[in-house]
Design a protein around this motif. Sequence first.
Motif, PDB file in Angstrom:
ATOM      1  N   GLU A 151       0.836  -1.197   0.000  1.00  0.00           N
ATOM      2  CA  GLU A 151       0.000   0.000   0.000  1.00  0.00           C
ATOM      3  C   GLU A 151       0.875   1.254   0.000  1.00  0.00           C
ATOM      4  O   GLU A 151       1.864   1.323   0.746  1.00  0.00           O
ATOM      5  CB  GLU A 151      -0.912   0.022   1.227  1.00  0.00           C
ATOM      6  CG  GLU A 151      -2.063  -0.965   1.159  1.00  0.00           C
ATOM      7  CD  GLU A 151      -3.188  -0.456   0.278  1.00  0.00           C
ATOM      8  OE1 GLU A 151      -3.988   0.370   0.736  1.00  0.00           O
ATOM      9  OE2 GLU A 151      -3.248  -0.890  -0.891  1.00  0.00           O
ATOM     10  N   LYS A 211       1.349  -2.067   5.353  1.00  0.00           N
ATOM     11  CA  LYS A 211       0.095  -2.687   4.947  1.00  0.00           C
ATOM     12  C   LYS A 211       0.309  -3.228   3.550  1.00  0.00           C
ATOM     13  O   LYS A 211       0.762  -2.507   2.654  1.00  0.00           O
ATOM     14  CB  LYS A 211      -1.053  -1.674   4.937  1.00  0.00           C
ATOM     15  CG  LYS A 211      -2.385  -2.293   4.486  1.00  0.00           C
ATOM     16  CD  LYS A 211      -3.503  -1.252   4.441  1.00  0.00           C
ATOM     17  CE  LYS A 211      -4.811  -1.895   3.994  1.00  0.00           C
ATOM     18  NZ  LYS A 211      -5.924  -0.893   3.910  1.00  0.00           N
ATOM     19  N   SER A 235      -1.071  -6.934   7.648  1.00  0.00           N
ATOM     20  CA  SER A 235      -0.050  -6.087   8.271  1.00  0.00           C
ATOM     21  C   SER A 235       1.199  -6.932   8.431  1.00  0.00           C
ATOM     22  O   SER A 235       1.153  -8.020   9.017  1.00  0.00           O
ATOM     23  CB  SER A 235      -0.525  -5.606   9.651  1.00  0.00           C
ATOM     24  OG  SER A 235       0.529  -4.980  10.357  1.00  0.00           O
ATOM     25  N   TRP A 287      -5.050  -7.781   8.442  1.00  0.00           N
ATOM     26  CA  TRP A 287      -5.242  -6.346   8.620  1.00  0.00           C
ATOM     27  C   TRP A 287      -6.560  -6.062   9.355  1.00  0.00           C
ATOM     28  O   TRP A 287      -7.556  -6.762   9.167  1.00  0.00           O
ATOM     29  CB  TRP A 287      -5.262  -5.652   7.262  1.00  0.00           C
ATOM     30  CG  TRP A 287      -5.403  -4.163   7.355  1.00  0.00           C
ATOM     31  CD1 TRP A 287      -6.547  -3.439   7.203  1.00  0.00           C
ATOM     32  CD2 TRP A 287      -4.364  -3.232   7.626  1.00  0.00           C
ATOM     33  NE1 TRP A 287      -6.278  -2.097   7.358  1.00  0.00           N
ATOM     34  CE2 TRP A 287      -4.945  -1.941   7.623  1.00  0.00           C
ATOM     35  CE3 TRP A 287      -2.990  -3.342   7.863  1.00  0.00           C
ATOM     36  CZ2 TRP A 287      -4.210  -0.783   7.857  1.00  0.00           C
ATOM     37  CZ3 TRP A 287      -2.246  -2.197   8.100  1.00  0.00           C
ATOM     38  CH2 TRP A 287      -2.862  -0.935   8.090  1.00  0.00           C
ATOM     39  N   ASP A 301      -9.215  -2.860   9.974  1.00  0.00           N
ATOM     40  CA  ASP A 301      -9.595  -1.493   9.621  1.00  0.00           C
ATOM     41  C   ASP A 301     -10.150  -0.771  10.840  1.00  0.00           C
ATOM     42  O   ASP A 301     -10.869  -1.356  11.657  1.00  0.00           O
ATOM     43  CB  ASP A 301     -10.638  -1.490   8.503  1.00  0.00           C
ATOM     44  CG  ASP A 301     -10.001  -1.615   7.135  1.00  0.00           C
ATOM     45  OD1 ASP A 301      -8.971  -0.954   6.911  1.00  0.00           O
ATOM     46  OD2 ASP A 301     -10.528  -2.373   6.299  1.00  0.00           O
ATOM     47  N   HIS A 348      -9.878   3.490  13.032  1.00  0.00           N
ATOM     48  CA  HIS A 348      -9.181   4.766  13.115  1.00  0.00           C
ATOM     49  C   HIS A 348      -8.666   4.974  14.535  1.00  0.00           C
ATOM     50  O   HIS A 348      -9.103   4.311  15.484  1.00  0.00           O
ATOM     51  CB  HIS A 348     -10.109   5.928  12.702  1.00  0.00           C
ATOM     52  CG  HIS A 348     -11.248   6.167  13.645  1.00  0.00           C
ATOM     53  ND1 HIS A 348     -12.457   5.507  13.545  1.00  0.00           N
ATOM     54  CD2 HIS A 348     -11.372   7.001  14.719  1.00  0.00           C
ATOM     55  CE1 HIS A 348     -13.271   5.922  14.497  1.00  0.00           C
ATOM     56  NE2 HIS A 348     -12.636   6.819  15.231  1.00  0.00           N
ATOM     57  N   ASN A 375     -14.072   1.984  15.764  1.00  0.00           N
ATOM     58  CA  ASN A 375     -14.958   2.068  14.609  1.00  0.00           C
ATOM     59  C   ASN A 375     -15.738   3.382  14.640  1.00  0.00           C
ATOM     60  O   ASN A 375     -15.544   4.214  15.531  1.00  0.00           O
ATOM     61  CB  ASN A 375     -15.893   0.848  14.532  1.00  0.00           C
ATOM     62  CG  ASN A 375     -16.860   0.779  15.715  1.00  0.00           C
ATOM     63  OD1 ASN A 375     -17.042   1.744  16.463  1.00  0.00           O
ATOM     64  ND2 ASN A 375     -17.488  -0.378  15.878  1.00  0.00           N
TER      65      ASN A 375
END
Length: 349
Positions: free
Chosen positions: A27, A43, A52, A121, A123, A125, A227
């Motif tokens: 990535e 990533k 990862s 990985w 996802d 924040h 999330n």
Amino acid sequence: MEQTNPFTLINQAVMSYGLDFQSLEVEPVSLTTYGKHGDLHYKILIDGHPYSIRLLPKKRYIESSLPQSTSDILTLQLRYTDYLRTQGIPFMERVKPANEAFFTTITDPVGLHWTCCLFHWMDGHHVTANTIHTAARMGTLARQLHDVSLHQHDICFPYIDHTIVYQRWLGDLQRLLVSRMPESARNSLQEYLNLAQYHLDTAKYHQSPSFQPVISTDLNSLNILWNQNQQIIGIVDHEHIGATDRVQDLAWLIKWYARTEGIGSHDVSGRLAKTLLAHYNSPTVLVSQDDPRLAALLWLSGCFNLHFIERTKQLAFDAENNPVGYDQFQLHLQTYRARGEQLSVLLRN
């Protein structure tokens, strides 16, 4: 020093896992690239699926005051992530190498040795400016992590006493007092070191009933994923899993999750600190906000950490070649004295 092309290194690492794949992509924006200990984090996409990958240099921490990462410790850490997942803790899931080992090792084309860890990985924040909600969630998670560790008897880590490192760093900075710095700067540094010694002496007192060994991981803001509904969905760092005690760990957590304006800010909130402790349900394990050891470790975590030590040494070195730099040295100490005052009042009623 010559370095291997990252894609070549990553390709070699993925192949060491024995995976049968058709495509491999890195990535363009990784979670992190070069860590301060020489780690490489990326990533990647393997046949379109995100992972990862973490590459650790063989001599990780070799020039650091931090504990060395050995193969035996890494095995324990990865075993422990498997255990946490069985206990409902949302730790990132590791990919098992073909030979059922916990990690692989490779030697790159320029002769450097790397340990390779591959995870699915996750996802989410990061939250760096905290609220009552995030402080509460972290208090609950920390209590859960500490409590489940008490039921794990097959994985034994050596106990890490942070005061040993603090004492070593104190000795390092005391050697600066014999340098050519002006008397005013030397006096300011001596006053700061006296304050650090006071907190260190308090932190060494282990007779408190709140001293209880537990296993923990690094729960700083960049290792927690949230999330969109502000629920914790992942923990993404295994390299600092080890034995500590509840109070040492809570001191670091309060330093992180009492921050109201993000990682780069020293602004902290007593309300957030007390919220974290309340949701940790600290009175049930005799961790009181009035515990002097907790207050001392909180001060040390914020005002005598690795960043402070390295910055102090660098400013003193620079000022020797340019005496005007001692003004910046003094400002540095003043900034951290002010931070210490903020941290010292966090737990007071």
